[in-house]
Design a protein around this motif. Sequence first.
Motif: not given
Length: 184
Positions: A112-122
């Motif tokens: 829920t806290d999108q500041s904690l993560w991102t997505r890899l290009e995969t």
Amino acid sequence: MSSSSDASFEAGLEVPDDLSGITASQYRSAMRHYPSGVTIVTLDSDTRPVGFTATSFASLSLDPPLISFNIAHTSSSIEAMLDADSVVVHFLGEHQRHLAQRFSRAAEDRFTDQSLWTRLETGEPVLHGTPIWVRATVHQLIAVGDHTLVVGLATRVHDNTADEPIAAPLLYYNGEYHRPTGLD
């Protein structure tokens, strides 16, 4: 001896015919006293990012580079894990106790806290501030007792320990998170 016992004996292992000599409670109590590193496994499912804590991480092989961890058949993430092609295993530093606690809660609260993560290009979610993470393709899934053993082929390693001071690892022991002593 039965033929399965014969095979175990020949391999140098003695396996008792009756494994019911202890209760699940006795076994769990004993295993609580074995310290382990804390990891978070993340993966991308068709509908949402998925993640869970895992203290069963192991390096299996250098050539090829294989890793493993277990997931309980009762886990809210089991179906997504069984369908996944790849995962990211994050080795948590002691400063990331909050992430270990977050990923031990209800599945809908983990991302829920999108500041904690991102997505890899995969496509896999990757957590910010993790000293080391390993991306792996799912190589093998093996049902073992009430868990599934996941064997992954490491395809990428992110090691941030050269650029920043090495964070002490986060350990899990006797039902609580700990920072190891003697690392200062």
